[in-house]
Scaffold this motif. Structure first.
Motif, PDB file in Angstrom:
ATOM      1  N   UNK A  22      -0.399  34.191 -57.497  1.00 25.47           N
ATOM      2  CA  UNK A  22       0.097  33.880 -59.236  1.00 25.47           C
ATOM      3  C   UNK A  22       1.598  34.858 -58.744  1.00 25.47           C
ATOM      4  N   UNK A  23       1.706  35.512 -57.461  1.00 27.48           N
ATOM      5  CA  UNK A  23       2.826  36.549 -57.081  1.00 27.48           C
ATOM      6  C   UNK A  23       3.401  34.764 -57.820  1.00 27.48           C
ATOM      7  N   UNK A  24       3.635  33.724 -56.448  1.00 24.02           N
ATOM      8  CA  UNK A  24       4.501  32.390 -56.584  1.00 24.02           C
ATOM      9  C   UNK A  24       4.633  32.394 -57.304  1.00 24.02           C
ATOM     10  N   UNK A  25       4.273  31.831 -59.081  1.00 34.40           N
ATOM     11  CA  UNK A  25       4.613  32.104 -59.998  1.00 34.40           C
ATOM     12  C   UNK A  25       5.559  33.008 -61.095  1.00 34.40           C
ATOM     13  N   UNK A  26       5.131  34.019 -60.178  1.00 32.21           N
ATOM     14  CA  UNK A  26       5.990  35.287 -61.481  1.00 32.21           C
ATOM     15  C   UNK A  26       7.053  35.390 -60.906  1.00 32.21           C
ATOM     16  N   UNK A  40      11.128  28.877 -55.392  1.00 31.17           N
ATOM     17  CA  UNK A  40      10.950  28.057 -55.697  1.00 31.17           C
ATOM     18  C   UNK A  40      10.878  27.618 -54.477  1.00 31.17           C
ATOM     19  N   UNK A  41      11.668  27.696 -53.227  1.00 31.44           N
ATOM     20  CA  UNK A  41      11.487  27.174 -52.155  1.00 31.44           C
ATOM     21  C   UNK A  41      10.064  27.683 -51.712  1.00 31.44           C
ATOM     22  N   UNK A  52      -5.803  22.859 -52.542  1.00 26.92           N
ATOM     23  CA  UNK A  52      -6.322  24.018 -53.414  1.00 26.92           C
ATOM     24  C   UNK A  52      -5.528  25.001 -53.747  1.00 26.92           C
ATOM     25  N   UNK A  53      -3.868  25.188 -53.020  1.00 28.13           N
ATOM     26  CA  UNK A  53      -3.029  25.997 -53.730  1.00 28.13           C
ATOM     27  C   UNK A  53      -2.098  25.288 -54.471  1.00 28.13           C
TER      28      UNK A  53
END
Length: 591
Positions: A22-26, A40-41, A52-53
């Motif tokens: 969720x942190x990646x998307x936020x 994004x990197x 899975x990720x």
């Protein structure tokens, strides 16, 4: 941008969505562009090799945001490029991942990206497009929706070896129909791709070669053009011949052989040309040896079957090259032992795909035995061959069943084999099972073979007729498929031909002096199937017609064997057509 997520979303997937995912998307929504780029990197590094990720991020809605950033004019080229890389990595996951990307309209967004002037961004978009278009869930038509796309891709071929590799790979995977070939050909595919065959990059040469194989397949226009193309002063067929030499990688040998095979079948290269007889054919036979990988053996056998199918001389040459007929018998014993394959993954793969070997062997045997009686004899005398073909008729794979029927059909052209091997193995029994509720592609070949088994000299004829073949054939005469109608009608002519023969004076004498034929006609007059009774009635009518010379003697002989008694019975038939024919015949006796 609206995006349709995979539904229903399984609770197990949702429960696995971690806080870090969720942190990646936020981070993609951060107002600071530099933090978005770093996010994004980091996402790119997190999804590499982690299905899975990838699934988590897709469920959380990462794809619409990545596509938004990729298309925003205010986004830096570096950010756009990194977005394309992450999307490409997501596409390398499962087929469901690709479906999710397609639902988010990723293809138009990536094609738009190709209008950029930045080469790295173009390459990233092409790499992602290549991954998506090579997926079996992607409709190839999406490449041809916008008429400006193909010419733009042709223009991008000169930008770098990566654009060459990816674009050729996209073309070879999306060229599946004659109209696709025409579009690519009309936009200069031959001229734009030909020089890539001499590229320093093996991957570029290989993808260019694959392009030519799909362009030439069953296409005389492309094939006739290819045969005259010069690359660095050398004709294209000569370049293909160099690429199928033994010292080249197997993939290159096979694809070059396919190019030459398709050009030959399209009429651009003669079947007796040295490049076919001395180069292409031996190369394809080599691919059939048990030293090759399963997929190489399958492709080699199927391509060779296609090459020799219409040409008896090539069939004869192939049959005596490297003991091919015996070599193909190994296709039914694969894998012969677990110890032969030390790689467990390879063994598992091969066990799942072993049916493809059997299918390929049946196809090649069918082509080999299409014309030559001696070759058919060799095939049938190969160990347990008839048992293998009969077993093939009941396999679960429809492709294997079809190939087995084709093989039988090819061998059934032999009068000798119809009388011996086919009778010994009661081939007609499994064939009749195949004909029950089979798809049209199998019915066409199986019913054509049934025609051969119903020929006068075939010992299988009587038991086939007794086992319900007439009803089946009559059903075929009503089919919407023209080929099935022809086969049904053709088979029902066992008797109708005889009826027509009985219309000639000399033939009448031959029939009247042959007690076997007369007994056959009598037998079919009393058959349970009306169409056969009608066919027999045509014979009788022609034989007893009063206006013909010798009719009185023929009438007397037919009365002596009981024909008049049968005519009286048939004159009471509930079938009006049969009843009328019987009454007309009886009038000839009274005239």
């Amino acid at each position: 941008m609206a995006c349709l997520l995979e539904t229903p979303i399984r609770m197990s997937v949702l429960s696995e969505v971690t806080a870090s995912s969720r942190h990646y998307v936020d981070r993609l929504f951060d107002p600071d562009p530099q933090k978005v780029l770093q996010g994004v990197i980091d996402m790119k590094n997190a999804v590499i090799g982690n299905n899975k990720q990838k699934a988590n991020l897709i469920v959380l809605g990462a794809v619409p945001r990545l596509l938004y950033l990729l298309q925003q004019e205010t986004s830096s080229t570096e950010l756009k490029t990194e977005c394309a890389v992450v999307l490409g990595s997501l596409a390398m996951g499962t087929e469901n991942n690709v479906k999710s990307l397609l639902d988010c309209h990723i293809i138009p967004a990536l094609l738009q990206g190709l209008l950029s002037q930045d080469l790295k961004f173009i390459e990233a978009c092409l790499r992602c497009l290549r991954t998506i278009f090579t997926s079996p869930v992607t409709p190839e038509e999406l490449l041809y929706t916008d008429a400006t796309v193909i010419p733009h891709l042709m223009a991008l071929l000169g930008r770098s070896r990566y654009t060459q590799e990816y674009i050729c790979q996209i073309f070879s995977h999306c060229c599946k129909a004659p109209d696709h070939q025409t579009i690519l050909f009309n936009h200069g595919a031959v001229q734009n791709i030909a020089h890539l065959l001499t590229s320093v990059s093996y991957k570029v040469r290989m993808q260019a070669l694959k392009c030519f194989s799909v362009l030439a397949f069953e296409n005389p226009q492309v094939s006739m053009t290819l045969v005259n193309v010069l690359v660095d002063g050398e004709l294209l067929p000569q370049i293909f011949v160099k690429m199928l030499q033994r010292d080249k990688p197997i993939e290159m040998q096979l694809t070059s052989a396919k190019c030459l095979t398709y050009m030959c079948r399209a009429g651009a290269i003669r079947t007796d040309d040295n490049c076919i007889v001395l180069k292409t054919l031996p190369c394809l036979v080599r691919m059939c040896s048990k030293e090759r990988l399963l997929e190489e053996r399958v492709e080699g056998a199927e391509t060779l079957a296609y090459l020799i199918e219409p040409d008896v001389e090539l069939q004869r040459i192939a049959s005596i090259t490297d003991h091919l007929i015996a070599m193909l018998a190994d296709y039914f014993k694969y894998p012969s032992s677990v110890s032969a394959i030390t790689d467990i993954k390879r063994l598992d793969h091969d066990l799942k795909h072993a049916h493809e070997l059997r299918q390929a062997a049946f196809k090649l045997y069918a082509s080999l035995g299409a014309n030559d009686e001696d070759i058919r004899k060799k095939i049938i005398e190969t160990e347990n061959m008839m048992d293998r073909i009969v077993n093939g008729l009941s396999e679960s794979s429809i492709k294997v069943r079809l190939a087995a029927v084709r093989c039988l059909h090819s061998l059934s052209r032999s009068v000798q084999q119809l009388r011996t091997s086919f009778q010994d193995h009661a081939v007609w029994k499994p064939l009749m099972k195949v004909l029950q509720n089979a798809p049209d592609e199998i019915l066409v070949v199986a019913s054509s073979m049934l025609c051969n088994l119903l020929l006068e000299f075939s010992p299988s004829k009587e038991p086939i007729l007794e086992s319900g073949a007439i009803e089946l054939l009559c059903g075929l005469t009503q089919s919407e498929n023209p080929a099935l109608r022809v086969n049904g009608i053709w088979a029902l002519m066992t008797l109708c031909i005889l009826a027509n023969i009985a219309d000639g004076t000399t033939a009448k004498e031959l029939i009247m002096t042959n007690d076997d034929i007369l007994q056959k006609i009598k037998y079919y007059m009393g058959h349970s199937h009306v169409k056969l009774q009608l066919a027999a009635m045509f014979c009788i009518s022609n034989l007893i017609w009063n206006e013909e010379e010798g009719s009185q003697e023929r009438q007397d002989k037919l009365r002596d064997i009981g024909i008049v008694d049968i005519l009286h019975k048939l004159s009471q038939s509930p079938d009006t057509n049969l009843c009328d024919k019987a009454k007309t015949a009886l009038q000839q006796y009274l005239a």
